[in-house]
Design an enzyme around this catalytic site. Structure first.
Site, PDB file in Angstrom:
ATOM      1  N   CYS A  76       0.864  -1.173   0.000  1.00 51.88           N
ATOM      2  CA  CYS A  76       0.000   0.000   0.000  1.00 51.88           C
ATOM      3  C   CYS A  76       0.902   1.224   0.000  1.00 51.88           C
ATOM      4  CB  CYS A  76      -0.960  -0.017   1.182  1.00 51.88           C
ATOM      5  SG  CYS A  76      -0.149  -0.139   2.786  1.00 51.88           S
ATOM      6  N   HIS A  85      27.596  -3.665  31.781  1.00 52.44           N
ATOM      7  CA  HIS A  85      26.838  -4.921  31.878  1.00 52.44           C
ATOM      8  C   HIS A  85      27.808  -6.084  31.642  1.00 52.44           C
ATOM      9  CE1 HIS A  85      23.813  -8.008  31.015  1.00 52.44           C
ATOM     10  NE2 HIS A  85      22.907  -7.192  31.520  1.00 52.44           N
TER      11      HIS A  85
END
Length: 662
Positions: A26, A584
């Site tokens: 579309c 981390h």
């Protein structure tokens, strides 16, 4: 990313050609029907440069591309050898099986979107031509008797007038029928002699042969019969539903005929019997019944709207963008087309005209407030698209990921919808979107309060969306701090011991250029090489990673410890110059529940550059099955113009690692 590269990557991540039943596009999306959606790599697709997001709705796997969707689609179809939009999909295999598993709502949305999507571009463009023509007449630039007007009106009106022919084509493709049979059925409905039959007889004063349903609101004069059966002539020009129902019946009949007619004569006998049965059936039964039902639906919708137009406008305007996200807006498209065909105007779809202006108002405010250069670039692209009514890039790329900004855009759109309802704004033809919708809202009798109201409503939505975002959205709404699954509290704690919201607001602005040191010994590698999508995609922030050779974590700068995880595998720091840092240790090491880690500081401690923070046992962690790759992330990346890695290869703690430029 080049179209060829993007097309190949998308095809690979949806599971390859063998997993694709069909694909269309579309305005902004590739709409796949996949044999098995579980095979598709949704996260990988979202991470592709050139893909805005992925949406699963209406039985379709939708990949949102943006303004370049047509180029990507054409490239993908060519390179993968897929059937293009002009070829009939095989609805008799896995596609039908997949459709049977869809919910009733999903099947309805899929049906409507599949049939209308190919026609929307031309429907909008021809509507714009007709709208501009009407505007020129209203402004006195043209007169209806001029040849220029007649030709322009014909160009603008022809597509809508012959809509049954064109929908016959797309409906036939959807129902696996020869498209030319669908077009032929549509052509019968708008054949000039049939269209003019009732008006000519009425104009000439010819009495009808009979009147069926006399004395009721269904009373219909009959001027012709077919094999002695009364033909109830309706005006099917610009109609929607009759041709779709008839083409579906034709597809069922064709399947029955294919099983009974020999192959050698099937080519011409199947369409012969299909047309000979379906066309009269449509004129005698399907057309009249469906026309009455569609008129009843139109009347009911307009009646409900008339009860409280302001409330209806506010409600529909506010939820329209939500409907777009889930693909549910398709359900209202046929209603709008039917209203224009049956009543000459549609007030329903007009109510959502301000939604795109609300979006671009919010987007403009985000552009002005963000310090993230990538977001600014995406924002300008989405802003320009939104001016012309294409809002998916704004929704998926800017406002929806920030949640609060999306809510603010819905509020602004609702306000505009309410004004449109109050002023009686309507679409007098199906036309364009955004700024191109206004010609479609010009009353053929001249500019009226509805048109003026539409202009005011869109201006209000734009200004309100902009103002709400500028003055009510928090800084963290504009440049949010993302966190991995095991660090959800980091974003609220990255600025020390004050309240979380106050700290986050401060961190977004109170920063200065800074040089961060390496917090551990090892080998510096690009964040994109980390085997964790959250870190590698930089969705949490930019930075660098280190493959440890040592076992100690040191402070990269003078900072306050704002977060120490109970599992000790990660630590959050807020430096004295404003940087929010997450270190981390390892991948998925939260599962170790603190085993093999030892933290030497507490939340709230102030540390100096080079101070020992944490120790860990890399060998034991690896033996337990976990990688020890350690990302160092700047979680408030949006506060800086550049985050630059200064090392690649061996690095020792204390070496210059990251440069943060304000």
């Amino acid at each position: 990313m080049a179209y060829e590269e993007l097309a190949d990557a998308i095809m690979k991540d949806v599971g390859g050609k063998d997993n694709v039943n069909s694909v269309v596009h579309c305005t902004t999306r590739l709409r796949f029907k996949l044999k098995d959606e579980s095979i598709a790599k949704e996260a990988d697709l979202k991470a592709l440069d050139g893909v805005v997001t992925v949406v699963k709705s209406g039985g379709q796997f939708q990949v949102v591309i943006g303004n370049q969707v047509a180029e990507v689609y054409n490239t993908m179809v060519k390179r993968a050898g897929l059937p293009d939009a002009g070829e009939v999909p095989d609805e008799n295999n896995a596609t039908s099986a997949a459709a049977a598993q869809m919910s009733l709502l999903d099947r309805f949305i899929d049906l409507i979107s599949s049939i209308f999507t190919p026609a929307l571009g031309l429907l909008a463009s021809t509507g714009m031509i007709k709208g501009f023509t009407a505007m020129f007449v209203a402004l006195g630039w043209l007169v209806p008797t001029a040849g220029t007007y007649v030709i322009l009106n014909a160009i603008g009106d022809a597509f809508f007038y012959f809509l049954p022919v064109l929908l016959g084509y797309s409906a036939a493709r959807k129902f696996a029928l020869d498209p030319f049979i669908g077009m032929a059925i549509g052509a019968v409905l708008v054949y000039p002699s049939l269209v003019a039959l009732a008006p000519i007889n009425v104009a000439s004063g010819t009495p009808p042969l009979m009147t069926v349903f006399a004395g009721t609101f269904l009373a219909t004069p009959v001027y012709a019969t077919f094999l002695g059966i009364p033909v109830l002539m309706m005006n099917y020009t610009a109609s929607v539903v009759p041709v779709i129902i008839s083409v579906w019946l034709a597809s069922r009949l064709k399947g029955w005929l294919d099983r009974r007619i020999p192959t050698v004569v099937r080519t011409f006998l199947v369409p012969f019997f299909t047309l000979l049965i379906i066309a009269p059936l449509t004129l005698l039964l399907v057309g009249p019944v469906v026309s009455w039902l569609s008129e009843a639906v139109s009347a009911a919708v307009i009646g409900l709207y008339s009860l409280a137009p302001v409330l209806a406008g506010a409600a529909l305007g506010a939820v329209w963008q939500v409907l777009v996200i889930f693909g549910l807006h398709w359900g209202l498209v046929p209603v709008g087309v039917m209203n224009v065909a049956n009543h000459g105007a549609d007030p329903v779809l007009a109510l959502i005209g301000s939604a795109s202006f609300a979006q671009i108002g919010v987007v403009l405010a985000v552009i002005l407030r963000t310090k993230n250069q990538k977001l600014k670039g995406l924002g300008w692209s989405a802003f320009i698209s939104g001016i012309f009514g294409v809002t998916e890039p704004a929704i998926y790329g800017v406002t929806l990921p920030r949640k609060r900004t999306f809510v603010l855009s819905c509020i602004a759109a609702g306000a505009g919808g309410g004004v449109m309802g109050l002023m009686g704004s309507q679409f007098y033809m199906m036309g364009g979107l955004g700024v191109f919708q206004f010609p479609s809202m010009v009353n053929p009798k001249g500019v009226d309060a509805g048109f003026t109201g539409a202009l005011l409503a869109c201006a209000l939505s734009f200004v309100l969306g902009f103002a709400l975002t500028m003055f009510l959205a928090k800084k963290t709404d504009i440049d949010p701090v993302a966190a991995p699954a095991d660090a959800q509290t980091l974003a609220a704690a990255t600025t020390g011991t004050a309240s979380a919201e106050a700290k986050a607001d401060a961190s977004a602005t109170a920063v200065a250029s800074e040089l961060l040191k390496a917090p551990l010994d090892g080998t510096a590698v690009a964040l994109s090489t980390v085997k964790d999508e959250v870190f590698a995609s930089e969705s949490m922030g930019q930075g660098i990673a280190i493959e440890p050779t040592g076992h100690e974590i040191f402070a990269p700068a003078d900072a306050t410890v704002v977060l120490v995880f109970p599992t000790k595998h990660a630590i959050g720091l807020h430096t004295d110059r404003g940087a929010d840092i997450l270190i981390h240790i390892g991948m998925d090491t939260v599962a170790l529940e603190g085993k093999y880690f030892e933290t030497l500081v507490q939340q709230g401690d102030h540390v100096t550059a080079g101070q020992l923070l944490t120790t860990f046992d890399p060998a034991a962690i690896k033996a337990a099955g976990y990688a020890v790759t350690t990302p160092i992330i700047i979680t408030n990346t949006g506060s800086y113009t550049n985050v630059t890695g200064l090392q690649a290869g061996p690095v020792t703690h204390g070496d210059a690692l990251l440069a943060l430029d304000k």
